[in-house]
Design an enzyme around this catalytic site. Structure first.
Site, short mmCIF file in Angstrom:
data_model
loop_
_atom_site.label_atom_id
_atom_site.label_comp_id
_atom_site.label_asym_id
_atom_site.label_seq_id
_atom_site.Cartn_x
_atom_site.Cartn_y
_atom_site.Cartn_z
N SER A 56 7.16 -8.64 9.88
CA SER A 56 6.99 -7.38 9.14
C SER A 56 6.49 -6.30 10.09
O SER A 56 6.01 -6.61 11.20
CB SER A 56 5.96 -7.61 8.04
N TYR B 262 -1.45 -9.47 3.24
CA TYR B 262 -0.08 -9.48 3.77
C TYR B 262 -0.10 -9.27 5.29
O TYR B 262 0.58 -9.99 6.04
CB TYR B 262 0.72 -8.38 3.07
#
Ligand code: NAP
Ligand code: GCO
Length: 267
Positions: A147, A160
């Protein structure tokens, strides 16, 4: 002669590939002539819907299984089942993932843990389950979907970011530990991709105007737009194919230029 980018004869398992990025990668693999596409999801309904979506794309060699990626026992059993019903696993894409957008000081430990379990612990569980066969064959490809948050932070995504930062290092460690077995483990770091996961960030405001985060992301991306999941297909084929045999422990950011850019000055 086969192109170095061909996946001819290869079986590829993409976790959580019912829709979104996983589905796009699976389609690209089928286009690159992968022999079988294997995916898992959490319910029979999701599998049935996805199988019909794959068939609608002309992808018939697809095998869907109900299995939660955090269930270590079930994942080990699934690997055995895939061996019996489909064959060896040549390519693994750890794609399944979730996000919870909650300010860290308000986040419950259980929510933080759930994100870590799915986004970081599960790639360990699934990779550990397929590594032995790859070691035995002395060949294998593992691709972890990282990510922007493997590199950057922002408000509300502490769990996250912790998971995806960890996944970057898990990628490098699998490379370090198993590179000698001719196993390549790389990551793809998508930018902001238009999928169900990011739909809340693109929702129109009650007055019909764009979501402020939508405008923010377009301004932060040199490409000036959200990316389409299909744009991850080519990079994912590269990392699954012989074309990348000398690429290991690398995170390939497919972000429309976000990480290269300081951002637009206010007008
Ligand atoms: P998505 O649209 O929400 O799809 C995620 C998929 O993972 C769904 O099919 C979901 O199935 C599955 N999944 C979640 N938890 C699971 C579990 N415990 N076991 C099995 N399957 C599970 O997300 P996406 O945007 O395509 O993202 C795919 C991956 O890319 C994720 O790892 C995400 O973090 C990463 N990523 C996304 C973006 C982006 O901008 N969209 C950017 C960078 C990285 P259910 O229907 O059961 O929930
Ligand atoms: C968010 C987004 C991101 C993206 C992606 C960026 O809330 O900031 O959901 O985290 O999904 O991972 O690369």
């Amino acid at each position: 002669m086969n192109s170095p980018f061909s996946l001819d004869g290869k079986n590829a398992w993409i976790t959580g590939a019912c829709y979104g990025i996983g589905f796009a990668i699976a389609k690209a693999y089928a286009q690159a002539r992968a022999k079988n596409i294997i995916f898992n999801a959490r319910s029979e309904e999701a599998i049935a819907k996805a199988i019909s979506d794959y068939h609608a794309e002309g992808i018939m060699n697809v095998h869907g299984y109900v299995c939660d990626v955090t269930d270590e026992v079930a994942i080990k059993a699934l690997v055995e089942r895939i061996h019996a019903e489909v064959g060896q696993i040549d390519i693994l894409v750890n794609n399944a993932g979730i996000i919870k957008r909650i300010p860290m000081h308000e986040m419950k430990r259980a929510d933080f843990q759930a994100v870590i379990d799915i986004d970081l612990v599960a790639p360990y569980i699934v990779s550990a389950a397929v590594l032995p066969e790859m070691m035995e064959r002395r060949e294998g490809k593992i691709i972890n979907i990282c990510s922007m948050m493997s590199e950057l932070g922002r408000e509300t995504v502490s769990a996250y970011a912790a998971a995806k930062g960890g996944l970057k290092m898990l990628t490098r460690n699998i490379c370090s530990e198993y590179g000698g077995y001719n196993i390549q483990c790389n990551g793809i770091g998508p930018g902001y991709i238009a999928t169900p996961q990011t739909a809340p960030l693109r929702e129109r405001q009650p007055d019909g105007s764009r979501h402020p985060f939508d405008s923010f992301i377009c301004a932060k991306t040199p490409a000036g737009r959200w990316l389409d999941p299909d744009e991850l297909g080519g990079p994912a084929v590269f990392l699954a194919s012989h074309a990348s045999d000398a690429v290991n422990g690398h995170i390939l950011y497919v972000d429309g230029g976000i990480l290269a850019y300081i951002g637009k000055q206010p007008e």
